[in-house]
Design a protein around this motif. Structure first.
Motif, PDB file in Angstrom:
ATOM      1  N   TYR A  70       0.805  -1.082  -0.214  1.00  0.00           N
ATOM      2  CA  TYR A  70       0.324   0.178  -0.391  1.00  0.00           C
ATOM      3  C   TYR A  70       1.344   0.965   0.070  1.00  0.00           C
ATOM      4  O   TYR A  70       0.238   2.436   0.464  1.00  0.00           O
ATOM      5  CB  TYR A  70      -0.629   0.041   1.779  1.00  0.00           C
ATOM      6  N   SER A  71       1.845   1.535  -0.341  1.00  0.00           N
ATOM      7  CA  SER A  71       2.849   2.415  -0.374  1.00  0.00           C
ATOM      8  C   SER A  71       2.499   2.868  -1.634  1.00  0.00           C
ATOM      9  O   SER A  71       2.243   3.239  -2.460  1.00  0.00           O
ATOM     10  CB  SER A  71       4.633   1.031  -0.825  1.00  0.00           C
ATOM     11  N   LEU A  72       2.950   4.516  -1.207  1.00  0.00           N
ATOM     12  CA  LEU A  72       2.620   5.809  -1.813  1.00  0.00           C
ATOM     13  C   LEU A  72       3.409   5.836  -3.584  1.00  0.00           C
ATOM     14  O   LEU A  72       3.188   6.517  -4.560  1.00  0.00           O
ATOM     15  CB  LEU A  72       2.481   6.699  -1.079  1.00  0.00           C
ATOM     16  N   LEU A  73       4.655   5.115  -3.278  1.00  0.00           N
ATOM     17  CA  LEU A  73       4.961   5.809  -4.170  1.00  0.00           C
ATOM     18  C   LEU A  73       6.591   4.259  -4.776  1.00  0.00           C
ATOM     19  O   LEU A  73       6.438   3.176  -3.558  1.00  0.00           O
ATOM     20  CB  LEU A  73       6.451   6.390  -4.388  1.00  0.00           C
ATOM     21  N   ASP A  74       6.713   3.298  -6.245  1.00  0.00           N
ATOM     22  CA  ASP A  74       7.704   2.604  -5.964  1.00  0.00           C
ATOM     23  C   ASP A  74       9.005   3.166  -6.515  1.00  0.00           C
ATOM     24  O   ASP A  74       9.280   3.302  -7.172  1.00  0.00           O
ATOM     25  CB  ASP A  74       7.166   2.101  -7.510  1.00  0.00           C
ATOM     26  N   LEU A 145       6.294   2.962   3.792  1.00  0.00           N
ATOM     27  CA  LEU A 145       4.557   3.310   3.383  1.00  0.00           C
ATOM     28  C   LEU A 145       4.870   4.534   2.610  1.00  0.00           C
ATOM     29  O   LEU A 145       4.376   4.500   1.182  1.00  0.00           O
ATOM     30  CB  LEU A 145       3.501   4.282   4.276  1.00  0.00           C
ATOM     31  N   LEU A 146       5.637   4.966   2.381  1.00  0.00           N
ATOM     32  CA  LEU A 146       6.337   5.467   2.087  1.00  0.00           C
ATOM     33  C   LEU A 146       6.576   5.065  -0.137  1.00  0.00           C
ATOM     34  O   LEU A 146       6.654   5.175  -0.972  1.00  0.00           O
ATOM     35  CB  LEU A 146       7.984   6.569   2.386  1.00  0.00           C
ATOM     36  N   GLY A 147       7.057   3.665   0.142  1.00  0.00           N
ATOM     37  CA  GLY A 147       7.652   3.396  -0.895  1.00  0.00           C
ATOM     38  C   GLY A 147       8.647   2.842  -0.555  1.00  0.00           C
ATOM     39  O   GLY A 147       9.486   1.979  -1.334  1.00  0.00           O
TER      40      GLY A 147
END
Length: 275
Positions: A70-74, A145-147
């Protein structure tokens, strides 16, 4: 994935070499910087801490991998992203460390590290096996969570902790311009001191800039030599006594608590410190 413990284990010969050098130096100078009972307790505490961390990582890694979905970025592994990960983790470490001095539930684990009356390289090993229980790992979840991948996050955590080994010493004086940006032995001596002017200051992991930005920086003063340990009248070389000292006091307070309204303050309020 390279487990956190393997990174620290690979560096352990360097750590032990610095401890041996400092111990011999202390003997030549008759400085009393080391006591073998204290150092042995630190070594046992380090082993217990590493064991609990390894177990916690095995148990929690499925959760971290699930969370990463569910991270915001890859975020790909590049030199720039690695530098950003190191910077962000150091920022989060500052807040974890600061919270560990102001939230009793966290202090119950962190007090182990501060409980020695001595300050030397082996003090870096003086860690609590209860850190996973108190929730140190929660502070790294924003990175996931950020990625950033969990493996990268915990590798950076290990490198940050490895750096901190080298600031636990009285053998190194101030380091000139490095003092302005980095956590140094001088800055960290302040952090371990229980003098009124030094207590609960200099929470930095690698970069001292966070303390300067958020008003928790104090410079070591020759006119005010550091006195090490905690403000309570506590001294012990028993690893279990050291580990569960604050947990036992907290349990005592809970048993004698007559109001549920006081429960949050007893668990998550400011630590009950003397002095």
């Amino acid at each position: 994935m390279i487990p956190v413990e393997l990174i620290l284990l690979a560096l352990s010969p360097i750590f032990l070499g610095f401890i041996a050098w400092e111990w011999r130096r202390a003997q030549r100078m008759h400085s009393g910087v080391y006591r073998w009972q204290d150092t042995l307790a630190n070594a046992v505490l380090a082993l217990l801490h590493q064991g609990s961390d390894m177990l916690a990582l095995l148990l929690l890694m499925p959760f971290f991998l699930w969370l990463h979905q569910y991270s915001l970025l890859d975020i790909e592994l590049t030199a720039l992203n690695l530098a950003l990960a190191f910077l962000l983790q150091d920022f989060l470490y500052y807040w974890f460390h600061r919270a560990s001095h102001h939230v009793r539930w966290l202090w119950a684990s962190h007090v182990t590290h501060h409980s020695s009356r001595l300050m030397n390289f082996s003090t870096a090993f003086r860690q609590s096996l209860t850190y996973p229980l108190s929730g140190m790992w929660l502070f790294w979840t924003p990175m996931i969570l950020l990625g950033f991948t969990p493996s990268l996050v915990f590798a950076v955590v290990a490198l940050n902790l490895a750096f901190q080994f080298f600031v636990h010493t009285q053998a190194v004086a101030k380091l000139g311009l490095l003092e302005k940006v980095f956590n140094t032995p001088s800055h960290h001596r302040v952090h371990h001191a229980c003098n009124a002017m030094y207590i609960d200051k200099n929470f930095a992991g690698v970069l001292i800039i966070w303390d300067k930005l958020f008003g928790t920086f104090v410079e070591e003063q020759l006119s005010e030599p550091c006195r090490y340990g905690i403000t309570d009248d506590f001294e012990s070389d028993n690893p279990l006594t050291i580990t569960f000292y604050e947990w036992r006091r907290m349990l005592h307070d809970l048993r004698h608590n007559t109001s549920w309204k006081q429960l949050p303050a007893l668990l998550f309020g400011k630590p009950r410190k003397a002095g």
